[in-house]
Scaffold this active site. Structure first.
Site, PDB file in Angstrom:
ATOM      1  CD  GLU A 295      42.758 -57.551 -34.815  1.00  0.00           C
ATOM      2  OE1 GLU A 295      43.400 -56.552 -34.452  1.00  0.00           O
ATOM      3  OE2 GLU A 295      42.970 -58.164 -35.878  1.00  0.00           O
TER       4      GLU A 295
ATOM      5  CG  ASP B  26      48.196 -48.845 -34.582  1.00  0.00           C
ATOM      6  OD1 ASP B  26      47.666 -48.762 -33.458  1.00  0.00           O
ATOM      7  OD2 ASP B  26      47.870 -49.692 -35.437  1.00  0.00           O
TER       8      ASP B  26
ATOM      9  CD  GLU C 242      49.218 -54.857 -31.041  1.00  0.00           C
ATOM     10  OE1 GLU C 242      49.731 -55.854 -30.509  1.00  0.00           O
ATOM     11  OE2 GLU C 242      49.116 -54.729 -32.271  1.00  0.00           O
TER      12      GLU C 242
ATOM     13  CE  LYS D  43      44.813 -49.558 -33.053  1.00  0.00           C
ATOM     14  NZ  LYS D  43      45.719 -50.718 -32.953  1.00  0.00           N
TER      15      LYS D  43
ATOM     16  CG  ASP E 212      50.667 -51.711 -36.177  1.00  0.00           C
ATOM     17  OD1 ASP E 212      49.505 -52.107 -36.425  1.00  0.00           O
ATOM     18  OD2 ASP E 212      51.344 -52.138 -35.211  1.00  0.00           O
ATOM     19  CB  SER E 213      47.138 -52.967 -40.712  1.00  0.00           C
ATOM     20  OG  SER E 213      46.446 -51.728 -40.770  1.00  0.00           O
TER      21      SER E 213
HETATM   22  O1  KIV Z   1      46.728 -51.733 -37.473  1.00  0.00           O
HETATM   23  C1  KIV Z   1      45.512 -51.796 -37.646  1.00  0.00           C
HETATM   24  O2  KIV Z   1      44.990 -51.642 -38.753  1.00  0.00           O
HETATM   25  C2  KIV Z   1      44.686 -52.083 -36.492  1.00  0.00           C
HETATM   26  C3  KIV Z   1      43.261 -52.429 -36.735  1.00  0.00           C
HETATM   27  C4  KIV Z   1      43.183 -53.846 -37.148  1.00  0.00           C
HETATM   28  C5  KIV Z   1      42.394 -52.137 -35.566  1.00  0.00           C
HETATM   29  O3  KIV Z   1      45.154 -52.082 -35.395  1.00  0.00           O
END
Ligand code: KIV
Length: 287
Positions: free
Chosen positions: A187, A88, A120, A118, A49-50
């Site tokens: 992280e 994510d 959190e 994924k 989600d970055s």
């Molecule tokens: O969203 C993302 O890119 C991430 C990485 C920093 C692991 O969660």
């Protein structure tokens, strides 16, 4: 359509089996062409989600939607064929009822074809991870610096640097592990904490700003390619794409202003029987 491919993708059990073995290579990807470039070198591509920050210019990941994750997940699946693709779950899509989290995760897997999601993680999400894993959705956890918690933390900040925080991050990792996460991203934690977590849990740890002693590593691709002036301390820049793109744009602008672009070889020449020819040459798909 054949049910078999020559080079099957990496799977969640395959990644899990790498615990303590050859380091797991992971990078983020958001588009098909970049996924295609990264795929031969990576075991796992994360549609993080970055994407909200590095592609869409958002200030953090909180505004990212399921639709955005699905669109980028589809692109990464089209561009890759070997790496496992994990998408994510965005903020707000999994923190409530486990049934809602399952429905959102199932939608992501169905509409993208990716292999896992994924989240959190922490003790509060453990029951949801177990619920999804029990129903066929491989889940990767993410502990330590949790970007979606930025509004609670006030800013992106390394974790595990006090005794209390160390215990909290270790508990987050253990909870995700016991709930059945097949791998856990660690992280932004104190360098001595990541090996402790790695030794304490059965799932492989994927470090980012953590320690070389994790079972694998991940970076945000746009960071390691040098697309931004500022990156977190833990990013190693393997290229300066910002400089390369800026130079290319500046050279192009100078050529356009100096009427050096396009050159004759970059234009279409008139044919002898031009009057009877179509304006665009046959076979030029872009016109
Ligand atoms: O969203 C993302 O890119 C991430 C990485 C920093 C692991 O969660």
């Amino acid at each position: 359509m054949s049910r078999h491919t020559d080079t099957p993708r990496m799977t969640a059990p395959g990644i899990r089996a790498r615990k303590g073995g050859e380091p797991i290579v992971c990078l983020t990807a958001y588009t098909a062409p970049v996924a295609e470039i990264l795929d031969p070198h990576c075991d796992l591509l994360l549609v993080g989600d970055s994407v909200g920050m590095v592609v869409h210019g958002l200030p953090n990941t909180v505004g990212v939607t399921i639709e955005m994750m699905i669109m980028h997940g589809q692109a990464v699946m089209r561009g890759s064929k070997r790496a496992m693709v994990v998408v994510d779950m965005p903020f707000g899509s999994y923190e409530g009822e486990p049934q809602v989290a399952f429905a959102n995760a199932a939608r992501i897997l169905k509409e993208t074809g990716a292999q896992a999601v994924k989240v959190e993680a922490g003790p509060q999400i453990a029951a949801t991870i177990a619920y999804m894993v029990d129903r066929g959705i491989p889940v990767m956890g993410h502990v330590g610096l949790r970007p979606q918690a930025v509004n609670v933390d006030g800013k992106f900040r390394a974790k595990g640097r006090t005794v209390e925080e160390r215990e909290r991050v270790l508990a987050e990792a253990k909870a995700a592990d016991e709930a059945g996460a097949f791998a856990i991203v660690v992280e932004g934690v104190d360098e001595t904490l990541a090996p402790e977590i790695t030794a304490a849990i059965s799932a492989p740890t994927i470090g980012i700003g953590a320690s070389a002693q994790c079972d694998g590593q991940i970076l945000v691709t746009d960071d390691m390619l040098g697309l931004f002036d500022w990156t977190p301390k833990f990013v190693r820049r393997y290229a300066d794409l910002k400089g390369v793109i800026g130079k290319a744009a500046s050279d192009y602008a100078a050529d356009v202003r100096g009427r050096r672009f396009p050159a004759a070889a970059e234009t279409y020449a008139l044919r002898v029987n031009a009057a009877r020819q179509p304006r665009v040459a046959q076979g030029d798909k872009r016109g």
